[in-house]
Each structure stands twice: as structure tokens, then as C-alpha cells.
Design a protein around this motif. Structure first.
Motif, PDB file in Angstrom:
ATOM      1  N   LYS A 127       0.832  -1.213   0.000  1.00 44.47           N
ATOM      2  CA  LYS A 127       0.000   0.000   0.000  1.00 44.47           C
ATOM      3  C   LYS A 127       0.860   1.255   0.000  1.00 44.47           C
ATOM      4  O   LYS A 127       0.514   2.256  -0.631  1.00 44.47           O
ATOM      5  N   SER A 128       1.988   1.217   0.697  1.00 45.88           N
ATOM      6  CA  SER A 128       2.912   2.354   0.645  1.00 45.88           C
ATOM      7  C   SER A 128       3.536   2.478  -0.740  1.00 45.88           C
ATOM      8  O   SER A 128       3.740   3.578  -1.253  1.00 45.88           O
ATOM      9  N   LYS A 131       0.927   4.038  -2.964  1.00 49.48           N
ATOM     10  CA  LYS A 131       0.833   5.478  -2.704  1.00 49.48           C
ATOM     11  C   LYS A 131       1.960   6.235  -3.405  1.00 49.48           C
ATOM     12  O   LYS A 131       1.737   7.230  -4.104  1.00 49.48           O
ATOM     13  N   ARG A 268      -4.758   3.675   1.000  1.00 46.72           N
ATOM     14  CA  ARG A 268      -4.550   2.934   2.240  1.00 46.72           C
ATOM     15  C   ARG A 268      -5.876   2.476   2.854  1.00 46.72           C
ATOM     16  O   ARG A 268      -5.912   1.557   3.668  1.00 46.72           O
TER      17      ARG A 268
END
Length: 397
Positions: A127-128, A131, A268
Motif C-alpha cells: 500500500k505504501s 501510494k 490505504r
């Protein structure tokens, strides 16, 4: 680890901005050269001079990057792009466009592998990664907007004959980016030792990787139908002038930028696969609306002109989301090699799409343009579902 990426995000964003401008000027060049008695068939294959070198050089670029390091390799690629941008305004022959795109494509292969590798070496969870990739790749959309708006203004002004001199600004931006990268401290992974590239590739011959690469191929396949050929569709089918065709396409890039920026800030909160599938459903809904207007309303309705760009809002997150989901599962030492596969299948998707679009435009089948895009998206949807199902079983914790 995540904090480090904030210090290198600006040069990475500028890198993608530069490559976006030189790669996505294809729509502008198709528009300009088609008025110089160059056929759509020739222009369709011009795309291949950009995409095939990207595919060919990618595997060899991994060895070059491992030897020099991502930082030096990225600086070298940007330096060559800057030099090529300086030369373009002074050479008018069509053969040079082929050579120019071939060199740009090779540099992009190196640049993209470096950027993906740098991000992966600083961030671990998917998820990071999603992003950060959406944030960095959002600048790619700004490049499309800058090219279409800036050059659109230039070719519609009294200085239209000097449109190619706009590439000198890209050379200046390349110089600035090189300076920023040279001053930035970058953490790099250890290169693979004592193993050939082809031996390492055997580790990626799995069903989930094959399906993932199929998804990447068709995402770019769909994107290419918009980025390079939408201006010509607007001009030839909706009967708008060259300036407005480019400006209307600029809105596609703005919506795409918004899509990736929004995704970077909300991803997120959602499942990556759920978010991805929702975006595809919305793309299909918009395309069905466009087809309804075209076949049951007025086929050259100006409403179509404004609906097409909205698709970018939902199409643009697909590529970084699917890449981040898969790259998070790859060892850091192998990320450069795996990225080369992504680059290869992306370039093949772009090249095949452009050749098909050239045939579509060459045979004056513009009425089928939205239908062609819809079928491509449906095929992408089916392959994506297969990928997520296999991936879920494989990586279930």
C-alpha cells in the motif's frame, strides 16, 4: 525507510515528467506529420521505433544499471534525452524521428527501471508502494498536459513553424533534474552476483507472473489508444481544429493526474484489488455512455468530446496499483530485473495498440473507435480477474 523517499521524490517526479513529455509528444507529431503527406501507416509504425527499443534494451539495461548504479544510469539516460531534444529542432527528415524515438525509448527503459528500483529499495509494503508510485507516476500525466497545452498553443500561434523549438525547454529541464539527482543521496540494492540474467528470469516463469504481465500489456494497450490517437479522433471524426484537439486531450491528462493523485491519498483505506476492479467498472460505464450517445444520438456530438477525458480519472490508477501489488512480492535484489519485464510488456502493449489504431484510422473506421476501446477494457477486466484469483491463492497469508 519511508521517510527517505520524501527526499528523492522531486527528482523522481521530474524524471517521469521529462520522459512523459518526450514519449507522449507522439500525438502531436502524428498530428503535424499527417499534414505533411506522411501516411497513418507510416506514423503507426513510428510508434514501434519508440516501443520496440524499450523492449529490446530492457534486459540489457539491467546489467548496465547493476554495474554503474541506478543514480549514474539515470543521470546518463537524462543527459542523452537532453541532447536529443537539442538536436530535434534542426533536423527535418522523417528518418530522424525514427532514430530519435528509438534513442528516447532506450533511455526510458533505463530510467524507468532505475526509478522503480529506487522506490522498491526504500518501501516494502504494497500500500505504501501504491501510494508512492501513484504520486510519482502522476507527474507522468502532467507531462502529457504540458506537451499538449504548450505545443498546442505554439502550433496555433504565428510562430507555428517553430513548434519543434519547444523541445529545447525539455533539454533545460533535463539539466535541472540531473543536477538535483547528483545532489541527492540514494540507497541502492546489491546487484545479483554470479548468475546470468536469463537464469534469474527462469524464476519468474510462473502463472501469476504471466497473468500479471498480461494485465500490464493490456493496460498500456488501452492507454495508448487514448494518449497518441485521441487528438486525431477529435480532429478527423468530431471535426475540431488541431489546437482544440490537443487541448481537449490535455483534459484527459488532467483527469489522469487527478486519478493518480487521489489514489495516492486514499489507497490505504481500500483493498488494492477492490479499488482496481471498481475503476474498471467505471471505465466500462463511461464507454457504454459514449457508445449510447454515438449510436443512438449524434455520432459527432460534442458531449463525447468531454466524456472521453473523464475516463482518465479511472484508467490512470490501474498501472501503478497493479505494479505496486506485484512488485511488493519481489525480492529487492531482483526488482530491476522484474521491472525490465514490466517495461518490455508495456512497450509491446503500446506498439501493438498503435499499429492497430493506425489500421483503424487508415481505413476510416473511426465510428468503431469507442467500441474498440470498450472491447480492450473488457478483455483487460477478464485477465485482471484471473490474475487476482491466482494471486490471492498464492500469496494468502
Amino acid at each position: 525507510m519511508t521517510a527517505k523517499i520524501s527526499h528523492i521524490s522531486l527528482p523522481l517526479k521530474l524524471t517521469f515528467l521529462i520522459f512523459s513529455m518526450v514519449l507522449n509528444c507522439m500525438g502531436l507529431i502524428i498530428l503535424q506529420l499527417s499534414e505533411a503527406n506522411i501516411t497513418y501507416g507510416e506514423l503507426g509504425f513510428l510508434e514501434s521505433f519508440k516501443d520496440l527499443p524499450i523492449a529490446f534494451i530492457s534486459l540489457f539495461a539491467v546489467g548496465f544499471i547493476n554495474k554503474t548504479g541506478a543514480k549514474k544510469a539515470l543521470i546518463s539516460a537524462l543527459a542523452i534525452v537532453g541532447l536529443c531534444s537539442c538536436l530535434l529542432p534542426f533536423i527535418a527528415d522523417f528518418w530522424f524521428y525514427k532514430l530519435w524515438f528509438a534513442i528516447i525509448g532506450a533511455c526510458f527503459a533505463i530510467g524507468k527501471i532505475c526509478v522503480f528500483g529506487i522506490i522498491r529499495n526504500n518501501i516494502s509494503d504494497e500500500k505504501s508502494l501504491a501510494k508512492t508510485m501513484n504520486s510519482v507516476e502522476a507527474s507522468f500525466m502532467i507531462g502529457i498536459f504540458v506537451v499538449n497545452t504548450g505545443f498546442g498553443w505554439l502550433i496555433s500561434s504565428q510562430y507555428s513553424e517553430f513548434w519543434k523549438f519547444g523541445f529545447l525547454l525539455i533539454a533545460v529541464l533535463s539539466t535541472v533534474t540531473i543536477f538535483l539527482i547528483s545532489k541527492t543521496e540514494i540507497t541502492e540494492s546489491k546487484p545479483l552476483e554470479n548468475k546470468s540474467i536469463f537464469t534469474e528470469l527462469s524464476g519468474f516463469t510462473t502463472p501469476v507472473v504471466a497473468l500479471f504481465l498480461g494485465v500490464v500489456f493490456f493496460i498500456v494497450f488501452v492507454e495508448q489508444g487514448f494518449n497518441s490517437w485521441l487528438p486525431s479522433f477529435y480532429k478527423n471524426h468530431l471535426k475540431v481544429n488541431s489546437f482544440f484537439a490537443l487541448q481537449a486531450t490535455s483534459f484527459l491528462s488532467l483527469f489522469s493526474y487527478a486519478g493518480r493523485t487521489i489514489t495516492a491519498n486514499v489507497i490505504r483505506r481500500f483493498s488494492l484489488s477492490g479499488y482496481y476492479i471498481s475503476c474498471i467498472f467505471l471505465i466500462i460505464a463511461l464507454l457504454l455512455t459514449i457508445l449510447g450517445i454515438q449510436y443512438f444520438g449524434t455520432e459527432d456530438s460534442r458531449l463525447i468530446l468531454f466524456l472521453f477525458p473523464v475516463i482518465g480519472l479511472f484508467l490512470s490508477p490501474l498501472y501503478p496499483v497493479i505494479n505496486s501489488k506485484m512488485i511488493a512480492q519481489v525480492d529487492k535484489e531482483k526488482v530491476n530485473l522484474f521491472t525490465s519485464l514490466i517495461v518490455i510488456f508495456s512497450s509491446l502493449g503500446s506498439s501493438v495498440s498503435s499499429i492497430i489504431m493506425a489500421i483503424l484510422f487508415g481505413k476510416q473506421l473511426l465510428n468503431f473507435y469507442p467500441l474498440y476501446i470498450l472491447f480492450s477494457v473488457i478483455l483487460l477486466f477478464v485477465i485482471s480477474l484471473m490474475y487476482f484469483n491466482v494471486s490471492k491463492r498464492l500469496y494468502r497469508k
